[in-house]
Design a protein around this motif. Structure first.
Motif, PDB file in Angstrom:
ATOM      1  N   GLN A   3       0.835  -1.200   0.000  1.00  0.00           N
ATOM      2  CA  GLN A   3       0.000   0.000   0.000  1.00  0.00           C
ATOM      3  C   GLN A   3       0.866   1.245   0.000  1.00  0.00           C
ATOM      4  O   GLN A   3       1.886   1.305   0.686  1.00  0.00           O
ATOM      5  CB  GLN A   3      -0.933   0.024   1.215  1.00  0.00           C
ATOM      6  CG  GLN A   3      -2.099  -0.921   1.133  1.00  0.00           C
ATOM      7  CD  GLN A   3      -3.141  -0.662   2.211  1.00  0.00           C
ATOM      8  OE1 GLN A   3      -2.834  -0.118   3.253  1.00  0.00           O
ATOM      9  NE2 GLN A   3      -4.381  -1.029   1.937  1.00  0.00           N
ATOM     10  N   LEU A   4       0.432   2.223  -0.783  1.00  0.00           N
ATOM     11  CA  LEU A   4       1.011   3.563  -0.763  1.00  0.00           C
ATOM     12  C   LEU A   4      -0.153   4.520  -0.547  1.00  0.00           C
ATOM     13  O   LEU A   4      -1.087   4.531  -1.349  1.00  0.00           O
ATOM     14  CB  LEU A   4       1.734   3.875  -2.068  1.00  0.00           C
ATOM     15  CG  LEU A   4       3.018   3.111  -2.345  1.00  0.00           C
ATOM     16  CD1 LEU A   4       3.455   3.316  -3.787  1.00  0.00           C
ATOM     17  CD2 LEU A   4       4.118   3.539  -1.388  1.00  0.00           C
ATOM     18  N   GLN A   5      -0.080   5.281   0.503  1.00  0.00           N
ATOM     19  CA  GLN A   5      -1.182   6.172   0.864  1.00  0.00           C
ATOM     20  C   GLN A   5      -0.690   7.616   0.788  1.00  0.00           C
ATOM     21  O   GLN A   5       0.074   8.057   1.645  1.00  0.00           O
ATOM     22  CB  GLN A   5      -1.666   5.857   2.275  1.00  0.00           C
ATOM     23  CG  GLN A   5      -2.869   6.660   2.724  1.00  0.00           C
ATOM     24  CD  GLN A   5      -4.158   6.204   2.071  1.00  0.00           C
ATOM     25  OE1 GLN A   5      -4.327   5.032   1.766  1.00  0.00           O
ATOM     26  NE2 GLN A   5      -5.059   7.138   1.832  1.00  0.00           N
ATOM     27  N   ALA A   6      -1.171   8.329  -0.222  1.00  0.00           N
ATOM     28  CA  ALA A   6      -0.801   9.733  -0.378  1.00  0.00           C
ATOM     29  C   ALA A   6      -1.817  10.610   0.346  1.00  0.00           C
ATOM     30  O   ALA A   6      -3.017  10.331   0.317  1.00  0.00           O
ATOM     31  CB  ALA A   6      -0.747  10.103  -1.855  1.00  0.00           C
ATOM     32  N   SER A   7      -1.325  11.655   0.983  1.00  0.00           N
ATOM     33  CA  SER A   7      -2.207  12.575   1.698  1.00  0.00           C
ATOM     34  C   SER A   7      -1.578  13.954   1.739  1.00  0.00           C
ATOM     35  O   SER A   7      -0.399  14.124   1.379  1.00  0.00           O
ATOM     36  CB  SER A   7      -2.462  12.067   3.121  1.00  0.00           C
ATOM     37  OG  SER A   7      -1.251  12.002   3.849  1.00  0.00           O
ATOM     38  N   GLY A   8      -2.360  14.924   2.185  1.00  0.00           N
ATOM     39  CA  GLY A   8      -1.844  16.274   2.370  1.00  0.00           C
ATOM     40  C   GLY A   8      -2.265  17.275   1.319  1.00  0.00           C
ATOM     41  O   GLY A   8      -1.920  18.459   1.414  1.00  0.00           O
ATOM     42  N   GLY A   9      -2.980  16.836   0.309  1.00  0.00           N
ATOM     43  CA  GLY A   9      -3.436  17.766  -0.716  1.00  0.00           C
ATOM     44  C   GLY A   9      -4.490  18.716  -0.185  1.00  0.00           C
ATOM     45  O   GLY A   9      -4.962  18.585   0.943  1.00  0.00           O
ATOM     46  N   GLY A  10      -4.833  19.684  -1.001  1.00  0.00           N
ATOM     47  CA  GLY A  10      -5.858  20.641  -0.600  1.00  0.00           C
ATOM     48  C   GLY A  10      -5.904  21.822  -1.535  1.00  0.00           C
ATOM     49  O   GLY A  10      -5.303  21.803  -2.617  1.00  0.00           O
ATOM     50  N   LEU A  20       2.934  17.171   1.101  1.00  0.00           N
ATOM     51  CA  LEU A  20       2.317  15.879   0.836  1.00  0.00           C
ATOM     52  C   LEU A  20       3.104  14.780   1.541  1.00  0.00           C
ATOM     53  O   LEU A  20       4.321  14.885   1.694  1.00  0.00           O
ATOM     54  CB  LEU A  20       2.286  15.591  -0.665  1.00  0.00           C
ATOM     55  CG  LEU A  20       1.641  16.641  -1.563  1.00  0.00           C
ATOM     56  CD1 LEU A  20       1.604  16.128  -3.009  1.00  0.00           C
ATOM     57  CD2 LEU A  20       0.261  17.007  -1.080  1.00  0.00           C
ATOM     58  N   SER A  21       2.396  13.752   1.943  1.00  0.00           N
ATOM     59  CA  SER A  21       3.016  12.582   2.557  1.00  0.00           C
ATOM     60  C   SER A  21       2.627  11.336   1.771  1.00  0.00           C
ATOM     61  O   SER A  21       1.523  11.267   1.226  1.00  0.00           O
ATOM     62  CB  SER A  21       2.560  12.425   4.010  1.00  0.00           C
ATOM     63  OG  SER A  21       2.945  13.530   4.788  1.00  0.00           O
ATOM     64  N   GLN A 118      -3.090   6.169  -4.336  1.00  0.00           N
ATOM     65  CA  GLN A 118      -4.381   6.525  -4.907  1.00  0.00           C
ATOM     66  C   GLN A 118      -4.478   7.972  -5.370  1.00  0.00           C
ATOM     67  O   GLN A 118      -5.421   8.307  -6.067  1.00  0.00           O
ATOM     68  CB  GLN A 118      -5.497   6.266  -3.876  1.00  0.00           C
ATOM     69  CG  GLN A 118      -5.755   7.379  -2.891  1.00  0.00           C
ATOM     70  CD  GLN A 118      -4.633   7.590  -1.888  1.00  0.00           C
ATOM     71  OE1 GLN A 118      -3.644   6.858  -1.858  1.00  0.00           O
ATOM     72  NE2 GLN A 118      -4.769   8.592  -1.044  1.00  0.00           N
ATOM     73  N   GLY A 119      -3.544   8.816  -5.017  1.00  0.00           N
ATOM     74  CA  GLY A 119      -3.544  10.205  -5.446  1.00  0.00           C
ATOM     75  C   GLY A 119      -4.192  11.136  -4.445  1.00  0.00           C
ATOM     76  O   GLY A 119      -5.102  10.755  -3.707  1.00  0.00           O
ATOM     77  N   THR A 120      -3.710  12.371  -4.433  1.00  0.00           N
ATOM     78  CA  THR A 120      -4.278  13.414  -3.595  1.00  0.00           C
ATOM     79  C   THR A 120      -4.364  14.694  -4.424  1.00  0.00           C
ATOM     80  O   THR A 120      -3.422  15.040  -5.145  1.00  0.00           O
ATOM     81  CB  THR A 120      -3.442  13.615  -2.301  1.00  0.00           C
ATOM     82  OG1 THR A 120      -4.069  14.566  -1.448  1.00  0.00           O
ATOM     83  CG2 THR A 120      -2.016  14.058  -2.607  1.00  0.00           C
ATOM     84  N   GLN A 121      -5.496  15.375  -4.338  1.00  0.00           N
ATOM     85  CA  GLN A 121      -5.743  16.544  -5.179  1.00  0.00           C
ATOM     86  C   GLN A 121      -5.049  17.775  -4.610  1.00  0.00           C
ATOM     87  O   GLN A 121      -5.207  18.101  -3.431  1.00  0.00           O
ATOM     88  CB  GLN A 121      -7.245  16.799  -5.283  1.00  0.00           C
ATOM     89  CG  GLN A 121      -7.619  18.049  -6.071  1.00  0.00           C
ATOM     90  CD  GLN A 121      -7.359  17.914  -7.552  1.00  0.00           C
ATOM     91  OE1 GLN A 121      -7.719  16.914  -8.172  1.00  0.00           O
ATOM     92  NE2 GLN A 121      -6.737  18.938  -8.151  1.00  0.00           N
TER      93      GLN A 121
END
Length: 126
Positions: A3-10, A20-21, A118-121
């Motif tokens: 799993q790769l979990q991208a986060s931190g977008g906005g 981003l993480s 999964q990508g983060t916007q």
């Protein structure tokens, strides 16, 4: 399970910053190069930056040099992307990906990457 979990977008105004993480699990993180890619509507996915599994070698596309910084914390199985001085043209979905490349390599072709998050916007308003 990998799993790769991208986060931190906005949503941020032009000139602002985001971090981003990319949290990884299910594989030996220390052995894999990590890349950040982005895809804007109607455009192909493009590499933004990448970091090697050893020695933290990095590569940046010209348009983000001096504004973006990639780093990794192997103890936390996480890669970070600090984005400063954001521009409207940075607006895209950002993806992290993992490539089992040679230890000091900074792979830039998306076809080389084996696992994707999964990508983060990220949206930058003018």
């Amino acid at each position: 399970e990998v799993q790769l979990q991208a986060s931190g977008g906005g949503l941020v105004q032009a000139g602002g910053s985001l971090r981003l993480s990319c949290a990884a699990s299910g594989f030996i993180f220390d052995d894999w190069a990590i890349g950040w890619f982005r895809q804007a509507p109607g455009k192909e996915r493009e590499v933004v930056t990448c970091i090697s599994s050893r020695d933290d070698n990095t590569w940046y596309r010209n348009s983000v040099k001096g504004r973006f910084t990639i780093s990794r914390d192997n103890a936390k199985n996480t890669v970070f992307l600090l984005m400063n001085s954001l521009k409207p043209e940075d607006t895209a979905v950002y993806y992290c990906a993992a490539d089992n490349a040679a230890y000091y390599a900074t792979p830039r072709r998306k076809d080389n990457y084996d696992y994707w998050g999964q990508g983060t916007q990220v949206t930058v308003s003018s």
